[in-house]
Design a protein around this motif. Structure first.
Motif, PDB file in Angstrom:
ATOM      1  N   ASN A  37       0.940  -1.395   0.088  1.00  0.00           N
ATOM      2  CA  ASN A  37      -0.154  -0.044   0.170  1.00  0.00           C
ATOM      3  C   ASN A  37       0.970   1.216   0.166  1.00  0.00           C
ATOM      4  OD1 ASN A  37      -1.372   1.986   0.963  1.00  0.00           O
ATOM      5  ND2 ASN A  37      -3.109   0.589   1.424  1.00  0.00           N
ATOM      6  N   PRO A  38       0.763   2.264  -1.054  1.00  0.00           N
ATOM      7  CA  PRO A  38       1.510   3.492  -0.983  1.00  0.00           C
ATOM      8  C   PRO A  38       1.591   4.171   0.509  1.00  0.00           C
ATOM      9  CG  PRO A  38      -0.667   3.854  -2.282  1.00  0.00           C
ATOM     10  CD  PRO A  38      -0.419   2.218  -1.963  1.00  0.00           C
ATOM     11  N   ASN A  39       0.549   4.063   1.283  1.00  0.00           N
ATOM     12  CA  ASN A  39       0.474   4.601   2.520  1.00  0.00           C
ATOM     13  C   ASN A  39       1.182   4.051   3.730  1.00  0.00           C
ATOM     14  OD1 ASN A  39      -0.943   6.997   1.788  1.00  0.00           O
ATOM     15  ND2 ASN A  39      -2.758   6.097   1.773  1.00  0.00           N
ATOM     16  N   MET A  40       1.987   2.856   3.280  1.00  0.00           N
ATOM     17  CA  MET A  40       2.420   2.204   4.350  1.00  0.00           C
ATOM     18  C   MET A  40       3.836   2.964   4.393  1.00  0.00           C
ATOM     19  SD  MET A  40       3.303  -1.454   3.010  1.00  0.00           S
ATOM     20  CE  MET A  40       2.700  -3.016   4.155  1.00  0.00           C
ATOM     21  N   SER A  41       4.403   2.701   5.726  1.00  0.00           N
ATOM     22  CA  SER A  41       5.688   3.270   5.830  1.00  0.00           C
ATOM     23  C   SER A  41       6.732   2.322   5.395  1.00  0.00           C
ATOM     24  CB  SER A  41       5.980   3.676   7.306  1.00  0.00           C
ATOM     25  OG  SER A  41       6.258   2.558   8.050  1.00  0.00           O
ATOM     26  N   PHE A  42       8.040   2.904   4.814  1.00  0.00           N
ATOM     27  CA  PHE A  42       8.972   1.691   4.709  1.00  0.00           C
ATOM     28  C   PHE A  42       9.274   0.929   5.792  1.00  0.00           C
ATOM     29  CE2 PHE A  42      13.486   0.493   3.735  1.00  0.00           C
ATOM     30  CZ  PHE A  42      13.300   0.473   2.181  1.00  0.00           C
ATOM     31  N   LEU A  43       9.201   1.112   6.851  1.00  0.00           N
ATOM     32  CA  LEU A  43       9.562   0.226   8.294  1.00  0.00           C
ATOM     33  C   LEU A  43       8.428  -0.813   8.183  1.00  0.00           C
ATOM     34  CD1 LEU A  43      11.454   2.259  10.862  1.00  0.00           C
ATOM     35  CD2 LEU A  43      12.219   0.944   9.028  1.00  0.00           C
ATOM     36  N   GLU A  44       7.196  -0.545   7.944  1.00  0.00           N
ATOM     37  CA  GLU A  44       5.993  -1.170   8.104  1.00  0.00           C
ATOM     38  C   GLU A  44       6.205  -2.423   6.791  1.00  0.00           C
ATOM     39  OE1 GLU A  44       2.835   1.474  10.213  1.00  0.00           O
ATOM     40  OE2 GLU A  44       2.969   1.540   7.790  1.00  0.00           O
ATOM     41  N   MET A  45       6.747  -1.822   5.672  1.00  0.00           N
ATOM     42  CA  MET A  45       6.939  -2.733   4.565  1.00  0.00           C
ATOM     43  C   MET A  45       7.828  -3.893   5.007  1.00  0.00           C
ATOM     44  SD  MET A  45       9.428  -3.404   2.101  1.00  0.00           S
ATOM     45  CE  MET A  45      10.449  -1.833   2.142  1.00  0.00           C
ATOM     46  N   LEU A  46       9.013  -3.354   5.783  1.00  0.00           N
ATOM     47  CA  LEU A  46       9.898  -4.346   6.036  1.00  0.00           C
ATOM     48  C   LEU A  46       9.130  -5.391   7.282  1.00  0.00           C
ATOM     49  CD1 LEU A  46      13.163  -2.438   6.684  1.00  0.00           C
ATOM     50  CD2 LEU A  46      12.805  -3.983   4.887  1.00  0.00           C
ATOM     51  N   ASP A  47       8.374  -4.870   8.250  1.00  0.00           N
ATOM     52  CA  ASP A  47       7.757  -5.636   8.962  1.00  0.00           C
ATOM     53  C   ASP A  47       7.077  -6.710   8.215  1.00  0.00           C
ATOM     54  OD1 ASP A  47       8.124  -4.159  11.250  1.00  0.00           O
ATOM     55  OD2 ASP A  47       6.515  -2.917  11.090  1.00  0.00           O
ATOM     56  N   VAL A  48       6.209  -6.308   7.239  1.00  0.00           N
ATOM     57  CA  VAL A  48       5.640  -7.421   6.446  1.00  0.00           C
ATOM     58  C   VAL A  48       6.240  -8.432   5.866  1.00  0.00           C
ATOM     59  CG1 VAL A  48       4.083  -7.833   4.561  1.00  0.00           C
ATOM     60  CG2 VAL A  48       3.536  -5.899   5.882  1.00  0.00           C
ATOM     61  N   VAL A  49       7.669  -7.994   5.208  1.00  0.00           N
ATOM     62  CA  VAL A  49       8.659  -8.905   4.469  1.00  0.00           C
ATOM     63  C   VAL A  49       9.026  -9.620   5.676  1.00  0.00           C
ATOM     64  CG1 VAL A  49      10.947  -8.855   3.767  1.00  0.00           C
ATOM     65  CG2 VAL A  49       9.288  -7.418   2.722  1.00  0.00           C
ATOM     66  N   ASN A  50       9.365  -9.299   6.994  1.00  0.00           N
ATOM     67  CA  ASN A  50       9.710 -10.266   8.165  1.00  0.00           C
ATOM     68  C   ASN A  50       8.995 -11.172   8.436  1.00  0.00           C
ATOM     69  OD1 ASN A  50      12.514  -9.250   8.166  1.00  0.00           O
ATOM     70  ND2 ASN A  50      12.094  -7.696  10.004  1.00  0.00           N
ATOM     71  N   ASP A  51       7.648 -10.668   8.443  1.00  0.00           N
ATOM     72  CA  ASP A  51       6.816 -11.743   8.973  1.00  0.00           C
ATOM     73  C   ASP A  51       6.743 -12.955   7.799  1.00  0.00           C
ATOM     74  OD1 ASP A  51       5.880 -10.545  11.271  1.00  0.00           O
ATOM     75  OD2 ASP A  51       4.302  -9.692  10.540  1.00  0.00           O
TER      76      ASP A  51
END
Lengths: 269, 641
Positions: A37-51
């Protein structure tokens, strides 16, 4: 400051620095981040990748973060070669996916500087900053010893300028951005905050001399006036403070050499 | 049953603290001070100020933080300001008025004597911070500027742009660095407290895990101070930093320290609304914005989908100004939050999902110009822009309440000592000063009051009863047992080898709490949560997946261990909320309200502190009661109309 809003979710490829521990070899590893989602922060994107890595039984990417609102100074990623990513005046945690194009390949590294050794993956040890602070980044006032807060008026201009300097979040982006790994902006911000205020005058000379000496001792480089530091600073702290500190430093050095000193020693009845 | 003696000194309210300090508190002589070792866990406002001040006094201090440096603590994120009864504005402020506003703001669920002391030392805090070089906002004449905050009719809030917490924390941090530089404090970064060591009924040490090496370590001391912040991350989504956690406090609870009023949580009215399920945290927009911003929703639900600019003035409902004319947009946080919730429940919310209200600066821009608004709130408008990609100078902000602070915490007496002798608790981690609701700009005040001006006096009173040099060695069996407990927890988490990451469970727990123990609670919702949480907890221990080993930096393990504690603490919060059959401050039970939706307290039956005592795993905790004896102020219906 922020790219135009896009509604569409995007896919990106990450090239992430993985390093198991200090003094161990590291390498870039590729990961796909899909449907962001474009409103996701870069770190939230990393959270999702990490999960998703955890679900697959792999070790997640270690990265430093805490407040996620740009004030604690913990997050410290170099994104596509830039400390704190593509935008000015923000920390890594304030970078949003709307800043990246669909299909982009994004390189993610830790801050690179000799005085900030890598602990694991994207996490570095920045305790050198604490040591510089200990050398003189304070006003020596015992708790309870202060006079009434309004006893000493301070011009609004000076107070505002001191506040500009005091905004430093201690993230180290200035060091990471500098080809010499100099900590001049960090040190200059603290030195200037106090030298602009009447409270900071009694220790003005010893403060600047001690903090600069400690910075040199810890292996930070010298300033060659490229100003990459202030360009990378999430709080846009001005390199003018470096000039201010240099003036303070020269004056302090001269005074140190020529100023008469008392012969008295402590003690007595 | 725990012995809960509040140890409030006798005598007139305004003299209690000064008389107590000068007559009752024992002193430790300078030569003996250096023989005592004090552990301080946490280096936010409370921890850093305590560690620095105790070191100045001559005690040997060790300060532990899980962050990479003490300057990261989440006190740094406080935006708006710090209250102090300086009356520099000549607008009628006084120590008594700050006391009264704070105790009323807390809905008469805090101790009179504690709150009065807080108001008294508030003036010293400002003096101290200015002396340290904290660059507070100033007027052109060079004197300090003030602004007003929720729940007060005077301007007593000191501020440093929208970064007051940062500047105060960096002041305390500089004092801590000064003491560390001269060797009076040993600072241990990356060292997370994992258990409390209690020997012969007294707190005598801690167990930590070094987050870099994974090493489990033992530390002994003559006294232990916890300044480890609040537990709002139980809700997963909150304005807390992601790393803020309740582990130190919770593990102390399991060693016998009572947990007081855990259901008292603060939902802050002005946060940026949730945007998606990936979201990791919520961001606060400082309450100071309510000085100049006006809150509204459309009068008609049918208008909610229109852009704000197309809704004419007469079709807007400035509901806070309408319902609370004397306080208006500066009504206290709990009152404002619930009002926003009611508007959205009526279907008049705005933005995606209709869980939002407008905070509008159009009038302020007309009055002050855009530059004038930028000077006051520029950084907040920038934050809002970064997150939402919307320009709040051109269109109103959208805001919604979010979990922000916890008034509950470990029970402490007037000396800030818990019921476990030798264990002191400061700042947000204790329960003492904010009752059922904290007023804006009071958290910074309390953290620094506890650390700079209370604990330095009261800790001596305990240490004077301990023989110098009598602290135990770390090979005592209690240390070994506590260390084993930490190893067992971590091994169990690493060995569960389930399918889901920690975040999966944390999100589910947060949702249970938000829906059933959030802004409005009922008997049914709480009973439901008390059933759901143990089920989720059991699933957690079975099905969580924590990769890697404990012998290295392992963020999954750190999170897993913290979430394991939330899985237990959340249940205690619900039990407390269920047992408190009244509404007060941040604790709103739908069954107990006035026809206009305001809190209906029950002073006769619940005019007390509930302090929960651990009884062992699988056993119901014990609810102890400390009566709140109001001698000087009358508990009255709190009205902001």
């Amino acid at each position: 400051m922020v790219a135009e809003s896009s509604e569409k979710n995007i896919n990106v490829t990450l090239r992430v620095w993985r390093q198991a521990g200090p003094n161990q070899p590291g390498k870039f590893v590729e990961y796909q981040a899909k449907n962001c989602n474009p409103n996701m922060s870069f770190l939230e994107m990393l959270d999702v990748v990490n999960d998703s890595l955890v679900t697959q039984g792999e070790e997640p990417i270690a990265f430093a973060h805490d407040c996620r609102e740009g004030i604690c100074g913990t997050c410290n990623l170099v994104i596509d070669g830039k400390p704190h990513g593509p935008h000015k005046a923000i920390a890594t945690c304030q970078t949003y996916m709307r800043s990246f194009a669909d299909g982009a390949v994004i390189t993610v590294e830790p801050f690179r500087a000799k005085p900030f050794p890598v602990i694991k993956d994207l996490i570095t040890d920045r305790s050198a900053f604490d040591k510089i602070q200990q050398a003189g980044g304070f006003i020596s006032v015992r708790t309870g010893a202060g006079a009434d807060a309004n006893a000493t008026p301070i011009s609004k201009d000076n107070a505002d300028l001191a506040m500009d300097a005091a905004q430093c979040i201690g993230c180290g982006a200035c060091v990471a951005a500098c080809k010499n790994a100099s900590a001049m902006l960090f040190v200059a911000a603290k030195v200037s905050q106090f030298s602009l205020l009447p409270q900071g005058q009694p220790e003005r000379d010893r403060r600047v001399l001690a903090m600069v000496a400690k910075m040199d001792e810890l292996g930070f480089g010298s300033c060659t006036n490229q100003y990459e530091c202030s360009a990378a600073c999430p709080k846009l702290i001005s390199h003018d403070f470096i000039a201010r500190m240099n003036r303070d430093y020269i004056k302090a050095t001269i005074r140190q050499t020529f100023k008469p000193k008392s012969n008295a020693v402590a003690g007595g009845a | 049953m725990a012995k809960l003696e509040s140890k409030i000194p006798t005598g007139p309210l305004a003299d209690k603290w000064s008389t107590y300090k000068s007559e009752a508190l024992k002193l430790v002589n300078p030569a003996n001070k250096r023989k005592y070792e004090v552990i301080v866990v946490g280096a936010g406002l409370a921890g850093a100020s305590a560690a620095a001040t105790l070191a100045e006094l001559g005690y040997k201090v060790k300060c532990f933080v899980f962050h990479d440096t003490p300057r990261r603590a989440h006190s740094i994120a406080a935006q708006g300001g710090i209250n102090a009864a300086k009356n520099y504005q000549n607008d009628g402020d006084s120590v008594h008025r700050l006391y009264y506003d704070t105790i009323k703001g807390g809905d008469y669920r805090s101790r009179e004597a504690n709150v009065h002391r807080l108001a008294e030392v508030s003036v010293n805090i400002i003096d101290q911070c200015v002396a340290q070089g904290v660059p507070f906002a100033r007027e052109y004449g060079g004197l300090l500027a003030n602004r007003s905050f929720g729940g007060a009719q005077v301007s007593r809030t000191f501020y440093a742009r929208g970064q007051t917490g940062q500047q105060l924390l960096l002041g305390a941090y500089s004092a801590l660095m000064k003491e560390a530089g001269r060797g009076a404090v040993e600072v241990h970064p990356f060292e997370e407290m994992s258990d409390l060591v209690v020997i012969e009924g007294q707190a005598k040490g801690i167990i930590t895990r070094n987050l870099v090496s994974g090493e489990i370590r033992r530390w002994s001391a003559d006294a232990v101070i916890l300044a480890t912040g609040g537990y709002g991350n139980v809700f997963n989504l909150s304005t807390y930093a992601r790393g803020s956690n309740a582990t130190a406090a919770w593990r102390a609870y399991k060693r016998g320290a009572c947990f007081a009023n855990p259901c008292f949580t603060q939902i802050h009215p002005t946060c940026i609304p949730v945007s998606g399920d990936y979201q990791s945290k919520l961001t606060l927009m400082s309450e100071s914005l309510r000085n100049d911003g006006r809150i509204w929703v459309p009068k008609n639900a049918a208008d909610c989908d229109k852009p704000a600019s197309q809704i004419p003035e007469e079709a807007r409902d400035y509901y806070l100004e309408r319902i609370y004319p004397s306080f208006g947009n500066l009504a206290p946080r709990d009152v404002s939050s619930r009002a926003a919730m009611r508007m959205c429940d009526e279907g008049r919310g705005v933005g995606p999902g209709k869980r939002g209200v407008y905070l509008d600066f159009a009038d302020a821009i007309q009055r002050l110009t855009e530059d004038g608004v930028r000077e006051r709130y520029g950084n907040l408008f920038d934050i809002y822009h970064e997150i939402t990609n919307e320009n709040a100078y051109k269109q109103p902000m959208r805001i919604y309440p979010a979990v922000h602070y916890t008034m509950g915490g470990l029970w402490v007496d007037y000396n800030l000592m818990s019921n476990v002798p030798g264990l002191f608790v400061l700042g947000e981690a204790n329960f003492s000063d904010h009752g059922a609701n904290r007023l804006g700009a009071s958290a910074l005040m309390q953290g620094l009051a506890d650390g700079y001006f209370v604990i330095p006096y009261t800790i001596g009173n305990y240490l004077a009863t301990q023989k110098p040099g009598s602290r135990p060695k770390t090979d005592a069996t209690e240390f070994a047992q506590a260390e084993q407990n930490v190893r067992d927890i971590n091994d169990r988490l690493l060995g569960a080898n389930g399918k889901e990451p920690v975040s999966h469970f944390h999100k589910r727990l947060g949702l249970i709490m938000w829906e059933n123990c959030g802004m409005a609670r009922t008997k049914e919702s709480l009973q439901k949560a008390i059933k759901l949480i143990p089920e989720l907890r059991a699933e957690y221990w079975q099905n969580v997946r924590v990769p890697g080993s404990g012998a290295t930096l392992n963020q999954s393990l750190e999170n897993a261990s913290r979430v394991a504690d939330y899985m237990e603490l959340s249940e205690l919060m619900c039990r407390d909320a269920l047992a408190r059959e009244e509404s007060c401050g941040g604790h709103f039970r739908e069954e107990y309200q006035y026809p206009d939706g305001e809190c209906k307290r029950d002073d006769a039956n619940f005019g007390h502190v509930a302090a929960w005592e651990y009884q062992g795993d699988g056993k119901d905790p014990l609810r102890n009661v400390e009566p709140l004896n109001y001698e000087f102020t009358q508990m009255s219906v709190r009205s902001y109309k």
